[in-house]
Design a protein around this motif. Structure first.
Motif, PDB file in Angstrom:
ATOM      1  N   GLY A   1      32.942  68.921  79.762  1.00  0.00           N
ATOM      2  CA  GLY A   1      33.389  67.683  79.329  1.00  0.00           C
ATOM      3  C   GLY A   1      32.479  66.912  78.389  1.00  0.00           C
ATOM      4  N   ASP A   2      31.482  67.642  77.920  1.00  0.00           N
ATOM      5  CA  ASP A   2      30.478  67.129  76.584  1.00  0.00           C
ATOM      6  C   ASP A   2      31.121  67.347  75.528  1.00  0.00           C
ATOM      7  OD1 ASP A   2      28.461  66.048  75.486  1.00  0.00           O
ATOM      8  OD2 ASP A   2      26.936  67.565  76.269  1.00  0.00           O
ATOM      9  N   VAL A   3      31.499  66.133  74.805  1.00  0.00           N
ATOM     10  CA  VAL A   3      31.812  66.541  73.249  1.00  0.00           C
ATOM     11  C   VAL A   3      30.895  65.944  72.217  1.00  0.00           C
ATOM     12  CG1 VAL A   3      34.237  66.258  73.876  1.00  0.00           C
ATOM     13  CG2 VAL A   3      32.813  64.142  73.360  1.00  0.00           C
ATOM     14  N   SER A   4      29.718  65.673  72.905  1.00  0.00           N
ATOM     15  CA  SER A   4      28.677  64.922  71.865  1.00  0.00           C
ATOM     16  C   SER A   4      27.911  66.090  70.921  1.00  0.00           C
ATOM     17  CB  SER A   4      27.699  64.225  72.742  1.00  0.00           C
ATOM     18  OG  SER A   4      26.764  65.074  73.606  1.00  0.00           O
ATOM     19  N   GLY A   5      27.777  67.371  71.535  1.00  0.00           N
ATOM     20  CA  GLY A   5      26.930  68.314  70.715  1.00  0.00           C
ATOM     21  C   GLY A   5      25.528  68.130  71.343  1.00  0.00           C
TER      22      GLY A   5
ATOM     23  N   PRO B   1      23.640  52.154  77.917  1.00  0.00           N
ATOM     24  CA  PRO B   1      23.424  53.615  77.610  1.00  0.00           C
ATOM     25  C   PRO B   1      22.469  53.697  76.453  1.00  0.00           C
ATOM     26  CG  PRO B   1      25.771  53.242  77.398  1.00  0.00           C
ATOM     27  CD  PRO B   1      25.193  52.126  77.644  1.00  0.00           C
ATOM     28  N   SER B   2      22.006  52.714  75.713  1.00  0.00           N
ATOM     29  CA  SER B   2      21.037  52.712  74.905  1.00  0.00           C
ATOM     30  C   SER B   2      19.654  52.767  75.414  1.00  0.00           C
ATOM     31  CB  SER B   2      21.105  51.620  73.710  1.00  0.00           C
ATOM     32  OG  SER B   2      20.898  50.277  74.676  1.00  0.00           O
TER      33      SER B   2
ATOM     34  N   ASP C   1      21.068  58.612  67.482  1.00  0.00           N
ATOM     35  CA  ASP C   1      21.777  59.801  67.757  1.00  0.00           C
ATOM     36  C   ASP C   1      22.163  60.405  68.971  1.00  0.00           C
ATOM     37  OD1 ASP C   1      21.885  59.842  64.893  1.00  0.00           O
ATOM     38  OD2 ASP C   1      20.070  61.170  64.692  1.00  0.00           O
ATOM     39  N   LEU C   2      21.302  59.517  70.073  1.00  0.00           N
ATOM     40  CA  LEU C   2      21.715  59.970  71.446  1.00  0.00           C
ATOM     41  C   LEU C   2      22.599  59.035  72.236  1.00  0.00           C
ATOM     42  CD1 LEU C   2      18.086  60.938  72.402  1.00  0.00           C
ATOM     43  CD2 LEU C   2      20.126  62.266  71.829  1.00  0.00           C
ATOM     44  N   MET C   3      23.171  58.196  71.206  1.00  0.00           N
ATOM     45  CA  MET C   3      24.402  57.123  72.001  1.00  0.00           C
ATOM     46  C   MET C   3      25.477  57.682  72.837  1.00  0.00           C
ATOM     47  SD  MET C   3      23.181  54.021  72.505  1.00  0.00           S
ATOM     48  CE  MET C   3      24.521  53.306  72.861  1.00  0.00           C
ATOM     49  N   GLU C   4      26.011  58.551  71.885  1.00  0.00           N
ATOM     50  CA  GLU C   4      27.344  59.154  72.534  1.00  0.00           C
ATOM     51  C   GLU C   4      26.618  60.358  73.628  1.00  0.00           C
ATOM     52  OE1 GLU C   4      31.108  59.418  73.432  1.00  0.00           O
ATOM     53  OE2 GLU C   4      30.070  58.005  71.943  1.00  0.00           O
ATOM     54  N   PRO C   5      25.833  60.933  73.170  1.00  0.00           N
ATOM     55  CA  PRO C   5      25.309  61.820  74.254  1.00  0.00           C
ATOM     56  C   PRO C   5      25.069  61.042  75.598  1.00  0.00           C
ATOM     57  CG  PRO C   5      24.489  62.842  72.358  1.00  0.00           C
ATOM     58  CD  PRO C   5      25.087  61.350  72.053  1.00  0.00           C
TER      59      PRO C   5
ATOM     60  N   ARG D   1      26.381  58.284  76.626  1.00  0.00           N
ATOM     61  CA  ARG D   1      27.678  57.913  77.111  1.00  0.00           C
ATOM     62  C   ARG D   1      28.283  59.170  77.862  1.00  0.00           C
ATOM     63  NH1 ARG D   1      30.255  53.128  74.655  1.00  0.00           N
ATOM     64  NH2 ARG D   1      32.333  54.247  74.847  1.00  0.00           N
ATOM     65  N   ASP D   2      28.133  60.247  77.287  1.00  0.00           N
ATOM     66  CA  ASP D   2      28.598  61.464  78.038  1.00  0.00           C
ATOM     67  C   ASP D   2      27.921  61.780  79.183  1.00  0.00           C
ATOM     68  OD1 ASP D   2      30.505  62.023  75.980  1.00  0.00           O
ATOM     69  OD2 ASP D   2      29.253  63.459  74.776  1.00  0.00           O
TER      70      ASP D   2
END
Length: 120
Positions: free
Chosen positions: A4-8, A36-37, A53-57, A59-60
């Motif tokens: 389910g991780d789409v962040s890379g 999340p920040s 750059d880690l914000m979406e990760p 959230r994931d």
């Protein structure tokens, strides 16, 4: 990559973000939330924009912890479905029975809990 991780994000980074979320929540009273920040900064540092750059990760990572039953994601104080959320979110510990508390504590060793659910 975690399911389910789409962040890379790389697996060690994913684990670090999940651990940061749990540790930050363990330091707060029951019912308190984090952004999340805060986890992104804990892993990526405060000094430069690397944490952005880690914000979406992050959230994931919160989504994975929701799937494990450890946290809830909220918007405007209301729990939201992680699959459909958009915009700013907050993360809080899921307030459920003793079994979840034991699981949460096993993931945050060394954090001493206070009677109100916070930590010292």
């Amino acid at each position: 990559m975690h399911p389910g991780d789409v962040s890379g994000a790389v697996p060690s980074q994913n684990d670090a973000l999940e651990r940061a979320i749990l540790e930050l929540l363990a330091e707060r009273r029951a019912g308190a939330t984090i952004c999340p920040s805060e986890a992104a900064r804990a892993v990526g540092g405060d000094e430069d924009d690397g944490w952005r750059d880690l914000m979406e990760p992050a959230r994931d990572a919160a989504r994975r912890l929701v799937a494990e039953g450890l946290v809830e994601i909220t918007q405007g104080g209301e729990v939201v479905d992680p699959a459909t959320l958009r915009g700013p979110i907050r993360i809080r510990r899921r307030c459920i029975g003793e079994e979840a508390a034991v699981a949460f504590e096993s993931l945050t060793p060394g954090v001493k809990r206070t009677p109100d659910g916070g930590s010292e």
